[in-house]
Design a protein around this motif. Structure first.
Motif, mmCIF file in Angstrom:
data_model
loop_
_atom_site.group_PDB
_atom_site.id
_atom_site.type_symbol
_atom_site.label_atom_id
_atom_site.label_comp_id
_atom_site.label_asym_id
_atom_site.label_seq_id
_atom_site.Cartn_x
_atom_site.Cartn_y
_atom_site.Cartn_z
ATOM 1 N N CYS A 1 -10.295 17.116 -24.204
ATOM 2 C CA CYS A 1 -11.443 17.148 -25.131
ATOM 3 C C CYS A 1 -11.763 18.564 -25.613
ATOM 4 C CB CYS A 1 -12.700 16.603 -24.455
ATOM 5 S SG CYS A 1 -12.615 14.906 -23.910
ATOM 6 N N CYS B 1 -12.944 19.908 -20.318
ATOM 7 C CA CYS B 1 -11.812 18.984 -20.234
ATOM 8 C C CYS B 1 -10.640 19.542 -21.038
ATOM 9 C CB CYS B 1 -12.219 17.611 -20.758
ATOM 10 S SG CYS B 1 -10.817 16.505 -20.976
ATOM 11 N N CYS C 1 -12.187 13.304 -16.400
ATOM 12 C CA CYS C 1 -13.155 13.390 -17.501
ATOM 13 C C CYS C 1 -13.739 12.002 -17.752
ATOM 14 C CB CYS C 1 -12.455 13.917 -18.758
ATOM 15 S SG CYS C 1 -13.496 13.858 -20.233
ATOM 16 N N ARG D 1 -17.467 18.477 -20.271
ATOM 17 C CA ARG D 1 -17.752 17.048 -20.126
ATOM 18 C C ARG D 1 -18.246 16.752 -18.715
ATOM 19 N NH1 ARG D 1 -17.879 14.963 -25.175
ATOM 20 N NH2 ARG D 1 -15.846 14.971 -26.218
ATOM 21 N N CYS E 1 -12.846 10.952 -21.817
ATOM 22 C CA CYS E 1 -11.511 10.508 -22.273
ATOM 23 C C CYS E 1 -10.627 10.015 -21.124
ATOM 24 C CB CYS E 1 -10.799 11.639 -23.016
ATOM 25 S SG CYS E 1 -10.201 12.945 -21.924
HETATM 26 ZN ZN ZN Z 1 -11.901 14.576 -21.801
#
Ligand code: ZN
Length: 386
Positions: A266, A263, A214, A270, A217
């Motif tokens: 998240c 993700c 990702c 993403r 993050c």
């Molecule tokens: Zn992420």
């Protein structure tokens, strides 16, 4: 995605893969789970009569063209010269007379390896069996040899696969938390074998690892997918190497726009990057050169050079301590401008003599090993060196 592998088996993920599905080729509808049992060998044992025609007894027998069936003949010759598969068909598979695809395949292999005449063999019954389960191959139009190979491996596997009694009983919830990627890959593979074990998996089954990171993050997830063949994009230009095609196949790809992935951390889609590596190298590695683009349907004539001996794929391995060296034993060639036209042949190294032959429908002629690598090469069959 241009670097997507061909796989029709279920993908499985250690974390998430809902947006990360592969294109699934058509499957055989009828699945007859049956166990391959040992039987007495039907392979000729070598009496005087049998020595009369070593040529055809050694699998050097042509296949009649039934009307644009050279794509099928080319694949059948490559499979016929796959030594372990031939041995399985000649010695280990127990005929059950169930009229399935494997049954017809074994019967064809047996006639190709024990036929004494110089006449080409007809694969008509085998073709009829394919037509029954796969509408896209019905009739006598020229087809894509790679699609047929994929369909065949999948179909043959499904007819002889064995599912262990323990399959699916153990949950995988949380068991991957403290594992290294290598351990995860191994557990995934043994879980897969519990559900889907067959001679076809033992020979052709490999495992691809995809790592998705990702960009927001940094969370990194790994997905493991079984594969039958690898479809390699071709580096543009008049000339390239198989290693460059492998580099392009395993190059990091950015997944953006409609390709964005949800993700795990998240919880939203993403932009991610994705990279392939080979987790488990199959005994028989089939490399398909993506010479045909989808739309417009054009052919790439790039001359892809590839070694006959010692193709080392270590740079593309997920782990270091594995055997990654392969030797070439068969090539399916395509001559012409599209899969719908043109002509297919096969160059195969006889597992009996170690000599190369050109299988051109009903004609079988010796060929110098230096001629095997040509710009017509379309599907390469490699065997892991022992
Ligand atoms: Zn992420």
């Amino acid at each position: 995605m241009s670097t997507r592998p061909s796989t029709s088996q279920n993908s499985y993920s250690t974390t998430y893969s809902s947006d990360f599905k592969y294109h699934h080729l058509s499957r055989i509808q009828k699945v007859t789970p049956s166990v391959a049992r040992y039987s007495t060998s039907s392979y000729p044992s070598g009496g005087c009569e049998e020595r009369k025609s070593l040529k055809s007894a050694h699998g050097l027998v042509g296949l009649r063209n039934l009307g644009n069936t050279c794509f099928m003949n080319s694949i059948l010759q490559c499979l016929s010269n796959t030594e372990s598969l031939r041995d399985y068909c000649m010695e280990d598979y127990c005929m059950e007379d169930n009229g399935g695809l494997m049954e017809e395949f074994v019967s064809l292999m047996q006639s190709m390896w024990s036929s004494y005449g110089r006449e080409a063999v007809s694969a008509f019954k085998f073709k009829t069996q394919i037509d029954r389960s796969a509408p896209m191959f019905v009739g006598f139009k020229q087809q894509d040899a790679h699609e047929l190979l994929h369909y065949l491996l999948d179909g043959l596997h499904k007819e002889v696969r064995v599912t262990a009694a323990t399959a699916g009983r153990r949950g995988t919830e949380g068991i991957f938390d403290d594992m290294s990627d290598d351990e995860k890959g191994k557990v995934m593979w043994s879980n897969y074998l519990e559900r889907e074990n067959s001679k076809i998996v033992e020979l052709f089954g490999g495992q691809l690892k995809s790592t998705v990171t990702c960009h927001h993050c940094g969370f990194c997830s790994t997905v493991f997918d079984p594969f039958w063949t690898l479809s390699l994009p071709i580096v543009k230009g008049p000339m390239t190497t198989i290693m460059d095609c492998m580099r392009l196949f395993t190059k990091e790809d950015i997944l953006d726009g409609y390709e964005k992935v949800t993700c795990f951390r998240c919880k939203v889609k993403r932009q991610c990057s994705k990279k392939f590596s080979i987790q488990k190298f199959p005994k028989i590695l089939v490399l398909h050169l993506k010479r045909f683009s989808q739309a417009p349907r054009t052919k790439l004539y790039t001359n892809v050079t590839f070694p006959a001996k010692n193709l080392d794929l270590k740079p593309f391995a997920s782990e270091n301590n594995v055997n990654t060296v392969y030797n070439l034993y068969a090539v399916s060639n395509h001559m012409g401008t599209s899969t719908k036209t043109g002509h297919y042949t096969a160059y195969c190294c006889s597992p009996v003599s170690g000599e190369w032959y050109n299988f051109d429908d009903s004609k079988v002629t010796p060929i110098c090993s230096s001629k095997v690598r040509s710009d017509s090469a379309y599907i390469l069959f490699y065997e892991l060196s022992s």
